[in-house]
Write a protein that holds these residues in place. Structure first.
Motif, PDB file in Angstrom:
ATOM      1  N   VAL A 222      -1.896 -11.066   3.909  1.00 58.38           N
ATOM      2  CA  VAL A 222      -1.821  -9.799   4.638  1.00 58.38           C
ATOM      3  C   VAL A 222      -2.096  -8.585   3.751  1.00 58.38           C
ATOM      4  N   ALA A 223      -1.582  -8.588   2.528  1.00 64.81           N
ATOM      5  CA  ALA A 223      -1.797  -7.421   1.668  1.00 64.81           C
ATOM      6  C   ALA A 223      -3.256  -7.321   1.250  1.00 64.81           C
ATOM      7  N   ALA A 224      -3.862  -8.428   0.893  1.00 58.11           N
ATOM      8  CA  ALA A 224      -5.259  -8.419   0.464  1.00 58.11           C
ATOM      9  C   ALA A 224      -6.191  -7.941   1.565  1.00 58.11           C
ATOM     10  N   LEU A 225      -5.818  -8.200   2.816  1.00 60.89           N
ATOM     11  CA  LEU A 225      -6.642  -7.792   3.950  1.00 60.89           C
ATOM     12  C   LEU A 225      -6.342  -6.370   4.424  1.00 60.89           C
ATOM     13  N   GLY A 226      -5.370  -5.720   3.816  1.00 58.01           N
ATOM     14  CA  GLY A 226      -5.013  -4.364   4.225  1.00 58.01           C
ATOM     15  C   GLY A 226      -4.283  -4.308   5.545  1.00 58.01           C
ATOM     16  N   LEU A 227      -3.572  -5.392   5.906  1.00 60.76           N
ATOM     17  CA  LEU A 227      -2.868  -5.448   7.175  1.00 60.76           C
ATOM     18  C   LEU A 227      -1.525  -4.732   7.082  1.00 60.76           C
ATOM     19  N   CYS A 228      -1.060  -4.231   8.217  1.00 64.56           N
ATOM     20  CA  CYS A 228       0.210  -3.521   8.241  1.00 64.56           C
ATOM     21  C   CYS A 228       1.355  -4.403   7.747  1.00 64.56           C
ATOM     22  N   ALA A 229       1.307  -5.696   8.043  1.00 64.55           N
ATOM     23  CA  ALA A 229       2.386  -6.593   7.625  1.00 64.55           C
ATOM     24  C   ALA A 229       2.528  -6.663   6.109  1.00 64.55           C
ATOM     25  N   GLY A 230       1.525  -6.221   5.366  1.00 65.30           N
ATOM     26  CA  GLY A 230       1.611  -6.187   3.914  1.00 65.30           C
ATOM     27  C   GLY A 230       2.068  -4.857   3.363  1.00 65.30           C
ATOM     28  N   LEU A 231       2.553  -3.984   4.233  1.00 62.36           N
ATOM     29  CA  LEU A 231       2.945  -2.631   3.828  1.00 62.36           C
ATOM     30  C   LEU A 231       4.105  -2.627   2.838  1.00 62.36           C
ATOM     31  N   THR A 232       5.051  -3.540   2.994  1.00 58.60           N
ATOM     32  CA  THR A 232       6.194  -3.615   2.086  1.00 58.60           C
ATOM     33  C   THR A 232       6.133  -4.930   1.306  1.00 58.60           C
ATOM     34  N   SER A 233       7.016  -5.055   0.354  1.00 55.44           N
ATOM     35  CA  SER A 233       7.150  -6.310  -0.389  1.00 55.44           C
ATOM     36  C   SER A 233       8.296  -7.151   0.156  1.00 55.44           C
ATOM     37  N   ALA A 234       8.669  -6.922   1.394  1.00 58.26           N
ATOM     38  CA  ALA A 234       9.762  -7.682   2.026  1.00 58.26           C
ATOM     39  C   ALA A 234       9.475  -9.178   1.954  1.00 58.26           C
ATOM     40  N   PRO A 235      10.467 -10.000   1.632  1.00 63.48           N
ATOM     41  CA  PRO A 235      10.232 -11.449   1.567  1.00 63.48           C
ATOM     42  C   PRO A 235      10.015 -12.094   2.928  1.00 63.48           C
ATOM     43  N   TYR A 236      10.416 -11.417   4.003  1.00 64.18           N
ATOM     44  CA  TYR A 236      10.243 -11.954   5.355  1.00 64.18           C
ATOM     45  C   TYR A 236       9.327 -11.009   6.133  1.00 64.18           C
ATOM     46  N   ARG A 237       8.092 -11.456   6.362  1.00 63.60           N
ATOM     47  CA  ARG A 237       7.104 -10.625   7.051  1.00 63.60           C
ATOM     48  C   ARG A 237       6.434 -11.469   8.124  1.00 63.60           C
TER      49      ARG A 237
END
Length: 312
Positions: free
Chosen positions: A257-272
């Motif tokens: 998610v982070a690599a794709l720039g998705l909203c779900a990668g906005l935080t470093s939360a362990p549960y996304r």
């Protein structure tokens, strides 16, 4: 699956990315179809006596100004784990917006003694009003959660979240997968970028997109098991995939998610997790879609609460 090559999009030249003229032509075809003020702002302002409701930014487009409202539980304590809930990153995905509002109105207070909860119910208000995936610049906010952001919708949410004190434990990003993904949005994407894209089978049912870098399979399973009591779970296609990704467990796929720039990668939360409801199913009406989104959030929070403070 079939390629979008067989149905040329009415804007642009095949195999050539859009320039400013094509983007303007696309923009001129859009029109207001519903009210962000009536459907989102008014219900949120009605919650001001129970929650902290604040403007975290504003978008100014030809149609006018769109205040961006965030809602959070009162008595925020930086020592508590924080929960982020986002809806309407793709404005046309209606149940994500209304599910986020419904969760705040009907359920958030029962979790407020355990978690700090912050909610951005409608990240893309212009997309909500025009029933669109993109913003007016033909940019997808849900590919723009990186610095510097290409979409003001994403950039302003990122700045707000960065001001919230405490560590994020979970992020629920509420979405839908619709028939118009194949009939409009993927053909538009192929035309905009000058490429050929496969039009995959639209999954009939609810599913989750987890983070391949933080998969949390038991968390995902708890959500699927709860939502199964509200609506049906999307099966894998003949190749064992949903929207092109391998099914890791019933109703669950993973993206980076982070690599794709998705909203779900906005935080470093362990549960996304990203929820995906199918509103075009003959077996699901508007209320079922909203209930599925609310159930997903509550089930995820119940799972996290069951872990106890030692797991935070």
């Amino acid at each position: 699956m079939r390629s979008t090559e067989g149905a040329p999009y009415p804007i642009g030249t095949p195999d050539q990315p859009w320039g400013p003229e094509e983007r303007r032509e696309w923009r001129d075809r859009q029109s207001i179809q519903r009210s962000y003020n009536e459907d989102v702002l008014q219900p949120l302002r009605a919650l001001e006596e129970r929650f902290a409701v604040e403007s975290y930014g504003q978008l100014s487009y030809a149609e006018g100004r769109y205040p961006l409202l965030g809602v959070s539980t009162r008595e925020w304590d930086a020592q508590r784990p924080c929960i982020l809930i986002t809806g309407g990153v793709h404005g046309y995905e209606t149940s994500g917006v209304h599910g986020a509002i419904r969760f705040v109105s009907d359920h958030a207070e029962q979790y407020a003694s355990v978690f700090n909860i912050a909610v951005a119910p409608c990240v893309s208000p212009w997309g909500y009003e025009t029933i669109n995936r993109w913003n007016p610049e033909a940019t997808d906010p849900n590919r723009s959660f990186s610095e510097p952001s290409a979409a003001a919708e994403a950039g302003q949410l990122m700045r707000w979240v960065s001001t919230l004190q405490g560590d994020f434990l979970a992020h629920f990003d509420l979405h839908e997968t619709t028939d118009t993904d194949n009939s409009e949005f993927r053909p538009a994407l192929a035309a905009r970028d000058g490429v050929n894209l496969d039009v995959w089978a639209i999954p009939d049912g609810f599913y989750l997109v987890g983070d391949s870098e933080a998969p949390a399979p038991e968390f995902q399973r708890a959500i699927i098991d709860a939502v199964r009591r509200v609506t049906h779970i999307a099966p894998a296609d003949a190749s064992g995939r949903i929207i092109g990704a391998p099914v890791e467990q019933p109703g669950v796929i993973y993206y980076a998610v982070a690599a794709l720039g998705l909203c779900a990668g906005l935080t470093s939360a362990p549960y996304r997790t990203t929820t995906e409801m199918y509103p075009d199913s003959p077996d699901a009406d508007d209320e079922t879609c909203v209930q599925a989104q609310v159930t997903a959030v509550c089930a995820g929070l119940d799972y996290l609460r069951s872990l106890g403070s030692g797991a935070y």
